[in-house]
Write an enzyme that holds these catalytic residues in place. Sequence first.
Site, PDB file in Angstrom:
ATOM      1  N   ASP A 103      14.101  35.664 -23.149  1.00 20.81           N
ATOM      2  CA  ASP A 103      12.893  36.464 -23.350  1.00 20.81           C
ATOM      3  C   ASP A 103      13.099  37.253 -24.635  1.00 20.81           C
ATOM      4  OD1 ASP A 103      10.416  37.825 -22.693  1.00 20.81           O
ATOM      5  OD2 ASP A 103      11.599  39.551 -22.106  1.00 20.81           O
ATOM      6  N   SER A 104      12.058  37.965 -25.065  1.00 19.68           N
ATOM      7  CA  SER A 104      12.207  38.807 -26.255  1.00 19.68           C
ATOM      8  C   SER A 104      13.085  40.027 -25.947  1.00 19.68           C
ATOM      9  CB  SER A 104      10.830  39.274 -26.719  1.00 19.68           C
ATOM     10  OG  SER A 104      10.195  39.979 -25.679  1.00 19.68           O
ATOM     11  N   CYS A 138       9.529  34.116 -20.706  1.00 19.96           N
ATOM     12  CA  CYS A 138       8.677  34.954 -21.558  1.00 19.96           C
ATOM     13  C   CYS A 138       7.304  34.298 -21.630  1.00 19.96           C
ATOM     14  CB  CYS A 138       9.304  35.029 -22.957  1.00 19.96           C
ATOM     15  SG  CYS A 138       8.249  35.816 -24.188  1.00 19.96           S
ATOM     16  N   THR A 147       4.833  34.990 -23.674  1.00 24.11           N
ATOM     17  CA  THR A 147       4.408  34.770 -25.057  1.00 24.11           C
ATOM     18  C   THR A 147       5.064  33.520 -25.640  1.00 24.11           C
ATOM     19  OG1 THR A 147       4.305  37.175 -25.238  1.00 24.11           O
ATOM     20  CG2 THR A 147       4.108  35.922 -27.275  1.00 24.11           C
ATOM     21  N   TYR A 157       7.517  40.059 -29.237  1.00 26.51           N
ATOM     22  CA  TYR A 157       6.955  38.788 -29.701  1.00 26.51           C
ATOM     23  C   TYR A 157       5.416  38.867 -29.750  1.00 26.51           C
ATOM     24  CZ  TYR A 157      11.284  35.972 -29.075  1.00 26.51           C
ATOM     25  OH  TYR A 157      12.538  35.418 -29.164  1.00 26.51           O
ATOM     26  N   GLY A 158       4.858  39.732 -28.909  1.00 26.42           N
ATOM     27  CA  GLY A 158       3.415  39.723 -28.669  1.00 26.42           C
ATOM     28  C   GLY A 158       2.536  39.974 -29.873  1.00 26.42           C
ATOM     29  N   GLU A 184      10.173  48.866 -22.759  1.00 24.27           N
ATOM     30  CA  GLU A 184      11.441  48.809 -23.504  1.00 24.27           C
ATOM     31  C   GLU A 184      11.936  50.210 -23.871  1.00 24.27           C
ATOM     32  OE1 GLU A 184      13.499  46.252 -24.346  1.00 24.27           O
ATOM     33  OE2 GLU A 184      12.300  44.659 -23.436  1.00 24.27           O
ATOM     34  N   CYS A 233       2.828  38.503 -18.599  1.00 29.42           N
ATOM     35  CA  CYS A 233       3.976  38.839 -19.444  1.00 29.42           C
ATOM     36  C   CYS A 233       5.092  39.261 -18.501  1.00 29.42           C
ATOM     37  CB  CYS A 233       3.603  39.985 -20.374  1.00 29.42           C
ATOM     38  SG  CYS A 233       5.004  40.767 -21.203  1.00 29.42           S
ATOM     39  N   THR A 234       6.290  38.760 -18.754  1.00 28.24           N
ATOM     40  CA  THR A 234       7.368  38.993 -17.786  1.00 28.24           C
ATOM     41  C   THR A 234       7.865  40.434 -17.777  1.00 28.24           C
ATOM     42  OG1 THR A 234       8.954  38.168 -19.419  1.00 28.24           O
ATOM     43  CG2 THR A 234       8.140  36.600 -17.774  1.00 28.24           C
ATOM     44  N   HIS A 235       7.426  41.229 -18.734  1.00 24.06           N
ATOM     45  CA  HIS A 235       7.738  42.668 -18.672  1.00 24.06           C
ATOM     46  C   HIS A 235       6.882  43.368 -17.605  1.00 24.06           C
ATOM     47  CE1 HIS A 235       9.738  42.192 -22.572  1.00 24.06           C
ATOM     48  NE2 HIS A 235      10.187  43.429 -22.469  1.00 24.06           N
TER      49      HIS A 235
HETATM   50  N1  DGL Z   1       8.215  39.326 -21.831  1.00 20.07           N
HETATM   51  C1  DGL Z   1       7.428  38.868 -22.961  1.00 20.07           C
HETATM   52  C2  DGL Z   1       6.256  38.071 -22.413  1.00 20.07           C
HETATM   53  O1  DGL Z   1       6.372  37.594 -21.296  1.00 20.07           O
HETATM   54  C3  DGL Z   1       7.143  40.038 -23.827  1.00 20.07           C
HETATM   55  C4  DGL Z   1       6.482  39.760 -25.079  1.00 20.07           C
HETATM   56  C5  DGL Z   1       6.775  40.648 -26.225  1.00 20.07           C
HETATM   57  O2  DGL Z   1       7.946  40.707 -26.629  1.00 20.07           O
HETATM   58  O3  DGL Z   1       5.799  41.186 -26.757  1.00 20.07           O
HETATM   59  O4  DGL Z   1       5.248  37.845 -23.027  1.00 20.07           O
END
Ligand code: DGL
Length: 254
Positions: A10-11, A73, A75, A42-43, A148, A182-184
Amino acid sequence: MNKKAIGMFDSGCGGLTVLKKYMKLMPNEDFIYFGDTAHLPYGDKSPEKIIEYCEEIVKFLISKDVKMIIIACGTASATAYEYLKNKYDIEIRNIITPTASTLTDKNIGVIATKATIKSKAWKKAIHSFNPTANITSVACPLFVPIIEECLIENEGTSYFVKEYINKLNIKSSNISSIVLGCTHYPLLKQQIQNEVGANVRLIDIGEISAKDSLNYLIANDLQNTPEHIGTIELFASDDFESFKENAKNIGFTI
Ligand code: DGL
């Protein structure tokens, strides 16, 4: 049987919400997790940049001799999956398709990053299984930095949750399920559930992805041995200390 580890990335720390579900469902598997903290978020990046970052991670995980790679992730799944799947021989799985295949609701909300929403990946995936579904999508660009920066419990967070959730027009659109795309976002699940009310289902992509990957391992006889106790190894592309701190807050001790 295959004793190699499962690679996941993931990011940042969001994919750890996915890893948690995998560990619960597959306690005998080893995992190597990579958080691309140097390039987070990443978004707000272009698909070209995201593909470039993800490709480096895939090469790193292949060098670690993993048996499969999970793009934990949303994204990266939305923007880089097709490219990576076509270029590399190793089994690479995204987290969008398995979830989309389970959605039978008439009216579905999707919240995710800007890049994910712009890609229309969720719309395409859901419509391929459920062609008449009405889908309302909203980008929530502040959620990833809030998470984050460890501001989940901050009182200001509920303000932004309300702002974004209002844009879904849940009542007038008759939305019965919302995909946390989004996994966050599962880390804000409680705040989001408080805002949408108990009657709206929040879809956990990590859990669905874990079940899907387990089925794949079983079908291809790739599971680790039942007596093996699974391990996790975490890597980050920058500031491993902060990453470790975030991981700890989500319940991972390293
Ligand atoms: N966890 C990422 C996702 O699922 C986060 C994206 C990001 O870094 O903006 O999209």
